[in-house]
Write a protein that holds these residues in place. Structure first.
Motif, PDB file in Angstrom:
ATOM      1  N   ASP A   1       0.826  -1.206   0.000  1.00  0.00           N
ATOM      2  CA  ASP A   1       0.000   0.000   0.000  1.00  0.00           C
ATOM      3  C   ASP A   1       0.857   1.252   0.000  1.00  0.00           C
ATOM      4  O   ASP A   1       1.937   1.287   0.591  1.00  0.00           O
ATOM      5  CB  ASP A   1      -0.895   0.034   1.242  1.00  0.00           C
ATOM      6  N   ILE A   2       0.355   2.282  -0.648  1.00  0.00           N
ATOM      7  CA  ILE A   2       0.957   3.609  -0.558  1.00  0.00           C
ATOM      8  C   ILE A   2       0.379   4.250   0.699  1.00  0.00           C
ATOM      9  O   ILE A   2      -0.841   4.223   0.905  1.00  0.00           O
ATOM     10  CB  ILE A   2       0.608   4.488  -1.775  1.00  0.00           C
ATOM     11  N   VAL A   3       1.215   4.831   1.530  1.00  0.00           N
ATOM     12  CA  VAL A   3       0.739   5.453   2.771  1.00  0.00           C
ATOM     13  C   VAL A   3       0.708   6.965   2.572  1.00  0.00           C
ATOM     14  O   VAL A   3       1.735   7.592   2.331  1.00  0.00           O
ATOM     15  CB  VAL A   3       1.654   5.081   3.960  1.00  0.00           C
ATOM     16  N   PHE A   4      -0.487   7.530   2.667  1.00  0.00           N
ATOM     17  CA  PHE A   4      -0.690   8.970   2.530  1.00  0.00           C
ATOM     18  C   PHE A   4      -0.854   9.575   3.909  1.00  0.00           C
ATOM     19  O   PHE A   4      -1.387   8.945   4.816  1.00  0.00           O
ATOM     20  CB  PHE A   4      -1.938   9.275   1.711  1.00  0.00           C
ATOM     21  N   LYS A   5      -0.429  10.817   4.043  1.00  0.00           N
ATOM     22  CA  LYS A   5      -0.636  11.537   5.295  1.00  0.00           C
ATOM     23  C   LYS A   5      -1.213  12.908   4.966  1.00  0.00           C
ATOM     24  O   LYS A   5      -0.670  13.634   4.146  1.00  0.00           O
ATOM     25  CB  LYS A   5       0.676  11.691   6.058  1.00  0.00           C
TER      26      LYS A   5
ATOM     27  N   ILE B   1       3.180  11.602   0.731  1.00  0.00           N
ATOM     28  CA  ILE B   1       3.404  10.162   0.747  1.00  0.00           C
ATOM     29  C   ILE B   1       4.396   9.908   1.872  1.00  0.00           C
ATOM     30  O   ILE B   1       5.461  10.507   1.920  1.00  0.00           O
ATOM     31  CB  ILE B   1       4.023   9.675  -0.580  1.00  0.00           C
ATOM     32  N   GLU B   2       4.057   9.029   2.789  1.00  0.00           N
ATOM     33  CA  GLU B   2       4.914   8.739   3.938  1.00  0.00           C
ATOM     34  C   GLU B   2       5.779   7.515   3.659  1.00  0.00           C
ATOM     35  O   GLU B   2       5.340   6.563   3.004  1.00  0.00           O
ATOM     36  CB  GLU B   2       4.063   8.479   5.179  1.00  0.00           C
TER      37      GLU B   2
ATOM     38  N   ILE C   1       0.010   7.765 -13.472  1.00  0.00           N
ATOM     39  CA  ILE C   1      -0.676   8.437 -12.370  1.00  0.00           C
ATOM     40  C   ILE C   1       0.388   9.065 -11.478  1.00  0.00           C
ATOM     41  O   ILE C   1       1.352   8.407 -11.096  1.00  0.00           O
ATOM     42  CB  ILE C   1      -1.522   7.458 -11.530  1.00  0.00           C
ATOM     43  N   VAL C   2       0.198  10.344 -11.151  1.00  0.00           N
ATOM     44  CA  VAL C   2       1.103  11.059 -10.257  1.00  0.00           C
ATOM     45  C   VAL C   2       0.343  11.326  -8.958  1.00  0.00           C
ATOM     46  O   VAL C   2      -0.711  11.953  -8.970  1.00  0.00           O
ATOM     47  CB  VAL C   2       1.583  12.392 -10.873  1.00  0.00           C
ATOM     48  N   PHE C   3       0.888  10.820  -7.853  1.00  0.00           N
ATOM     49  CA  PHE C   3       0.267  11.001  -6.544  1.00  0.00           C
ATOM     50  C   PHE C   3       0.940  12.140  -5.792  1.00  0.00           C
ATOM     51  O   PHE C   3       2.164  12.143  -5.630  1.00  0.00           O
ATOM     52  CB  PHE C   3       0.381   9.727  -5.692  1.00  0.00           C
TER      53      PHE C   3
END
Length: 120
Positions: free
Chosen positions: A6-10, A19-20, A49-51
Motif C-alpha cells: 500500500d501507498i501510505v498517505f498523510k 506520501i509517507e 498516475i502522479v500522486f
C-alpha cells in the motif's frame, strides 16, 4: 506472484497530502480513487498516475476494479541523515561556543545589599 504494498498517505492540516515512508515498487488502487475529488492525483497520460506531486506510477494491469501500478519515479528529496559528530567536530563546536559566550565565569556582577537598605 508479485507482492503489492500500500501507498501510505498523510494529510497535514492546512498543508498538502504527502506520501509517507518509502514509495512501494508495486501497488494497487481501486478505480474509485480516480474519481474521488479528495484524492490528490493527476494523470498526465492514460498510462501514468502522479500522486501528491511526489511519486509517479505506470499502470501495468487491471483486475476486477483494481489497477496494478509500478513505480516509475519518486520526486521527493532524499532523506537527510545526521551522522554522529566526530570528537574533533565536537571540540570545534565547544571552542566556538566558549569564544562567543564567555569563559563560564559570572555573567552579571552580584552586589550585596547593605543592612537597612530596602533595595529601592
Amino acid at each position: 506472484m508479485t507482492d503489492h504494498t500500500d501507498i501510505v498517505f498523510k494529510r497535514h492540516q492546512g498543508q498538502a497530502i504527502t506520501i509517507e515512508g518509502e514509495a512501494p515498487a508495486r501497488t494497487r488502487i481501486s478505480l474509485h480513487v480516480l474519481v474521488d475529488r479528495y484524492a490528490y492525483l493527476h494523470m498526465p497520460d492514460p498510462q501514468t498516475i502522479v500522486f501528491a506531486d511526489q511519486v509517479v506510477y505506470r499502470i501495468t494491469g487491471y483486475d476486477e476494479g483494481t489497477l496494478t501500478l509500478e513505480l516509475v519515479e519518486d520526486w521527493r528529496p532524499a532523506p537527510t541523515v545526521q551522522l554522529p559528530l566526530t570528537d574533533e567536530q565536537a571540540e570545534e563546536i565547544k571552542a566556538e561556543w566558549k569564544e562567543q559566550h564567555g569563559n563560564g565565569g559570572v555573567v552579571h556582577p552580584v552586589t550585596a545589599l547593605g543592612e537597612g537598605d530596602s533595595g529601592t
